[in-house]
Design an enzyme around this catalytic site. Structure first.
Site, PDB file in Angstrom:
ATOM      1  N   GLU A  95      60.343  -5.072  45.817  1.00 47.67           N
ATOM      2  CA  GLU A  95      60.819  -4.948  47.192  1.00 47.67           C
ATOM      3  C   GLU A  95      61.861  -3.847  47.373  1.00 47.67           C
ATOM      4  O   GLU A  95      63.026  -4.121  47.703  1.00 47.67           O
ATOM      5  CB  GLU A  95      61.398  -6.279  47.683  1.00 47.67           C
ATOM      6  CG  GLU A  95      60.390  -7.419  47.660  1.00 47.67           C
ATOM      7  CD  GLU A  95      60.863  -8.665  48.410  1.00 47.67           C
ATOM      8  OE1 GLU A  95      62.000  -8.663  48.901  1.00 47.67           O
ATOM      9  OE2 GLU A  95      60.083  -9.626  48.507  1.00 47.67           O
ATOM     10  N   HIS A 127      64.534  -5.892  39.629  1.00 43.56           N
ATOM     11  CA  HIS A 127      64.662  -6.875  40.713  1.00 43.56           C
ATOM     12  C   HIS A 127      66.131  -6.889  41.130  1.00 43.56           C
ATOM     13  O   HIS A 127      66.811  -7.906  41.062  1.00 43.56           O
ATOM     14  CB  HIS A 127      64.154  -8.245  40.251  1.00 43.56           C
ATOM     15  CG  HIS A 127      63.714  -9.143  41.373  1.00 43.56           C
ATOM     16  ND1 HIS A 127      62.465  -9.730  41.426  1.00 43.56           N
ATOM     17  CD2 HIS A 127      64.358  -9.567  42.478  1.00 43.56           C
ATOM     18  CE1 HIS A 127      62.367 -10.483  42.526  1.00 43.56           C
ATOM     19  NE2 HIS A 127      63.511 -10.405  43.174  1.00 43.56           N
ATOM     20  N   ASN A 159      54.612  -9.219  48.250  1.00 42.46           N
ATOM     21  CA  ASN A 159      55.331 -10.471  48.505  1.00 42.46           C
ATOM     22  C   ASN A 159      55.198 -10.787  49.976  1.00 42.46           C
ATOM     23  O   ASN A 159      55.490  -9.938  50.824  1.00 42.46           O
ATOM     24  CB  ASN A 159      56.817 -10.337  48.166  1.00 42.46           C
ATOM     25  CG  ASN A 159      57.060 -10.090  46.685  1.00 42.46           C
ATOM     26  OD1 ASN A 159      56.147 -10.219  45.861  1.00 42.46           O
ATOM     27  ND2 ASN A 159      58.293  -9.746  46.339  1.00 42.46           N
ATOM     28  N   ARG A 169      55.709 -14.311  36.054  1.00 42.10           N
ATOM     29  CA  ARG A 169      56.376 -13.074  36.451  1.00 42.10           C
ATOM     30  C   ARG A 169      57.877 -13.277  36.361  1.00 42.10           C
ATOM     31  O   ARG A 169      58.431 -14.125  37.072  1.00 42.10           O
ATOM     32  CB  ARG A 169      55.970 -12.694  37.876  1.00 42.10           C
ATOM     33  CG  ARG A 169      56.724 -11.490  38.392  1.00 42.10           C
ATOM     34  CD  ARG A 169      56.382 -11.138  39.835  1.00 42.10           C
ATOM     35  NE  ARG A 169      57.197 -10.024  40.231  1.00 42.10           N
ATOM     36  CZ  ARG A 169      57.927  -9.955  41.358  1.00 42.10           C
ATOM     37  NH1 ARG A 169      57.888 -10.935  42.237  1.00 42.10           N
ATOM     38  NH2 ARG A 169      58.670  -8.901  41.598  1.00 42.10           N
ATOM     39  N   TYR A 176      55.989 -13.742  53.094  1.00 38.76           N
ATOM     40  CA  TYR A 176      56.608 -14.999  53.506  1.00 38.76           C
ATOM     41  C   TYR A 176      56.339 -15.358  54.967  1.00 38.76           C
ATOM     42  O   TYR A 176      56.147 -16.510  55.301  1.00 38.76           O
ATOM     43  CB  TYR A 176      58.126 -14.962  53.273  1.00 38.76           C
ATOM     44  CG  TYR A 176      58.472 -14.958  51.797  1.00 38.76           C
ATOM     45  CD1 TYR A 176      58.569 -16.155  51.093  1.00 38.76           C
ATOM     46  CD2 TYR A 176      58.669 -13.773  51.110  1.00 38.76           C
ATOM     47  CE1 TYR A 176      58.861 -16.164  49.733  1.00 38.76           C
ATOM     48  CE2 TYR A 176      58.954 -13.779  49.745  1.00 38.76           C
ATOM     49  CZ  TYR A 176      59.046 -14.975  49.065  1.00 38.76           C
ATOM     50  OH  TYR A 176      59.316 -14.978  47.726  1.00 38.76           O
ATOM     51  N   GLU A 186      54.713 -12.784  45.142  1.00 36.07           N
ATOM     52  CA  GLU A 186      55.599 -13.865  45.619  1.00 36.07           C
ATOM     53  C   GLU A 186      55.035 -14.453  46.899  1.00 36.07           C
ATOM     54  O   GLU A 186      54.582 -13.719  47.774  1.00 36.07           O
ATOM     55  CB  GLU A 186      57.010 -13.358  45.958  1.00 36.07           C
ATOM     56  CG  GLU A 186      57.848 -12.967  44.778  1.00 36.07           C
ATOM     57  CD  GLU A 186      59.243 -12.479  45.190  1.00 36.07           C
ATOM     58  OE1 GLU A 186      59.742 -12.859  46.278  1.00 36.07           O
ATOM     59  OE2 GLU A 186      59.816 -11.698  44.421  1.00 36.07           O
TER      60      GLU A 186
HETATM   61  C1  FCB Z   1      62.220 -11.998  48.082  1.00 35.41           C
HETATM   62  C2  FCB Z   1      62.852 -11.694  46.749  1.00 35.41           C
HETATM   63  C3  FCB Z   1      63.068 -12.897  45.879  1.00 35.41           C
HETATM   64  C4  FCB Z   1      63.474 -14.112  46.671  1.00 35.41           C
HETATM   65  C5  FCB Z   1      62.528 -14.325  47.835  1.00 35.41           C
HETATM   66  C6  FCB Z   1      62.843 -15.546  48.656  1.00 35.41           C
HETATM   67  O1  FCB Z   1      62.678 -11.070  49.015  1.00 35.41           O
HETATM   68  O2  FCB Z   1      62.076 -10.767  46.040  1.00 35.41           O
HETATM   69  O3  FCB Z   1      63.993 -12.553  44.888  1.00 35.41           O
HETATM   70  O4  FCB Z   1      64.781 -14.002  47.044  1.00 35.41           O
HETATM   71  O5  FCB Z   1      62.527 -13.217  48.666  1.00 35.41           O
END
Ligand code: FCB
Length: 467
Positions: free
Chosen positions: A175, A122, A303, A78, A305, A374
């Site tokens: 995002e 992006h 995405n 990607r 985290y 992500e």
């Molecule tokens: C996300 C973004 C990516 C990167 C990660 C850590 O928010 O899409 O570009 O910065 O976080």
């Protein structure tokens, strides 16, 4: 090795990057400036004054980076296309050299047996669409205005016409929460604005841009179209009514503002309690927008985290017109008792499972197949005497999150793919080069790439699926 999580045949394993974070070559081959060039060159905006001017020099070193992907054994890569390389002034003439770069990259990937997955936006908006350049035809004002959505669809059509025969998977936006709220309300991302209404208008126009781009991509005949959201798992800091109400506001602003129009054909019912007169008094929505935004998608990119623990918080700004800023309506509370990454983000893999299962419960069959576009962690990597990077924390993060993903699939969520963020250490936006998310280390002085232990772990995990 038996402790690898197992995925069904055909599950896509990948790695992800983004144009401004890795390419460099910002003034080469006719690329125009983007809002991130301007923002990063503004004193005080990024850590150490870091910019994407050189980044990982991927623009010149892409064959080496594709070789790293091939060696890793991923099915898909990607990347994102830099809009200002394709349409340098945001509207008007197309720059053939910009298209040529992605053409070369795509062919290099295909020759390595890797499926390209392209993100159209992006975050590197052509600067001329934010503030018009003299002599340019763009009107400016960024995502606050609908014209930017229209220009986005024109660019999407150009990119898809050139690359759509070889790129099967397309992501319109990455995002949009960050673009709208970090960019136009909190001001911590380009263009660095701090507005209330402007951020809500931006959120809507990003969705309109998505809808127009979906049409353009379909017209060009591409195989799969989706959008990537950073959905958040917001947890209340306490059982108090105030904290629970803060979670509703956080959910509205982070999640529902996107998922309701995209998947349920409506605006969030909680929008008035979240934004008050800023949304009731809006004039940017038009008849037909919900149909445009809610066109069926082939997949939803997510995405993920970390979870966010949310507490009620008073407005910090006296000016209510700016109260869309996330840090004005609720506060993020530190979650104790868990490890935190170098981003200071709590590591809670179960909340990844919960987020996906809840999403499925909420939207049922309206939820398209999911790709995790992500997931990864920034760690305080050290280079050992042997030259290696033994990033055990990142390995554990990836293993535990893939296991949590598998659990969501077992609970009935249709997930088709997973892309690790990121292939390379890179320019982490306002945090510059200090935060390293790569499974490959980049020495920014020499541009030398060194695969970390996590790269080897991911390679073995992928190989184990096939063995
Ligand atoms: C996300 C973004 C990516 C990167 C990660 C850590 O928010 O899409 O570009 O910065 O976080």
């Amino acid at each position: 090795m038996s402790d690898f999580p197992r995925f069904p045949a055909g599950f896509v394993f990948g790695a992800a990057t983004a144009s401004y974070q890795i390419e460099g070559a910002v003034a080469e081959d006719g690329r125009g400036p983007s809002i991130w060039d301007t923002y990063s060159h503004t004193p005080g905006r990024t850590a150490n004054g870091d910019t994407g001017d050189v980044a990982c020099d991927h623009y010149h070193r892409y064959p080496q980076d594709v070789a790293l992907l091939r060696e890793l054994g991923v099915d898909s890569y990607r990347f994102s296309i830099a809009w200002p390389r394709i349409v340098p002034d945001g509207s008007g003439p197309v720059n053939p050299k910009g298209l040529d770069f992605y053409d070369r990259l795509v062919d290099e990937l295909l020759a390595a047996g890797i499926e390209p997955a392209a993100t159209l936006y992006h975050w590197d908006l052509p600067q001329a669409l934010e503030t018009p350049s003299s002599g340019g035809s763009a009107a400016g004002r960024g995502w606050r205005v609908r014209e930017t959505a229209e220009r986005f669809a024109e660019y999407a059509a150009v990119a898809a016409e050139r690359l759509g025969d070889r790129v099967p998977r397309w992501i319109t936006l990455n995002e949009p929460w960050c673009s709208a709220f970090l960019g136009y309300s909190v001001g911590r991302h380009a263009p660095g604005a701090q507005e209330g209404r402007g951020a809500l208008a931006a959120a809507h126009h990003l969705l309109v841009g998505h809808g127009l781009a979906v049409r353009a991509l379909r017209a060009a005949g591409v195989r799969e179209v989706g959008i990537t959201l950073n959905l958040d798992r917001n947890l209340p800091a306490s059982d108090s009514d105030a904290d629970r109400a803060a979670v509703v506001r956080a959910d509205t602003q982070h999640n529902l503002v996107w998922t309701e129009p995209l998947l349920a054909g409506r605006y969030p019912v909680s929008e008035e309690e979240t934004w008050g007169e800023l949304i009731t008094g809006q004039d940017f929505r038009r008849d037909g927008d919900l149909e445009l935004i809610g066109q069926p998608l082939d997949f939803l990119g997510i995405n993920y985290y970390r979870p966010i623990v949310v507490a009620d918080a008073p407005y910090r700004e006296a000016d209510p017109a700016r109260r869309v800023a996330t840090d004005n309506r609720y506060a993020e509370v530190r979650l104790e008792g868990v490890r935190h990454t170098a981003m200071n983000w709590p590591v809670v893999p179960e909340s990844f499972t919960d987020l996906l299962v809840d999403l499925k419960e909420r939207y049922g069959d309206a939820l398209p197949p999911v790709h995790i576009t992500e997931n990864g962690s920034a760690e305080a990597d050290e280079v050992s005497a042997d030259g290696a990077v033994h990033d055990a924390d990142r390995v554990a993060y990836l293993r535990d999150h893939l296991t949590a993903l598998r659990a969501a699939m077992d609970a009935g969520v249709d997930v088709r793919g997973y892309y690790v963020w990121s292939l390379l250490d890179n320019f982490e936006w306002a945090l510059g080069y200090d935060k390293r998310f790569g499974i490959v280390r980049v020495d920014y002085g020499t541009q030398r790439r060194t695969p970390k232990d996590s790269y080897r772990w991911y390679r073995e995990m992928i190989a184990a699926q096939r063995g």
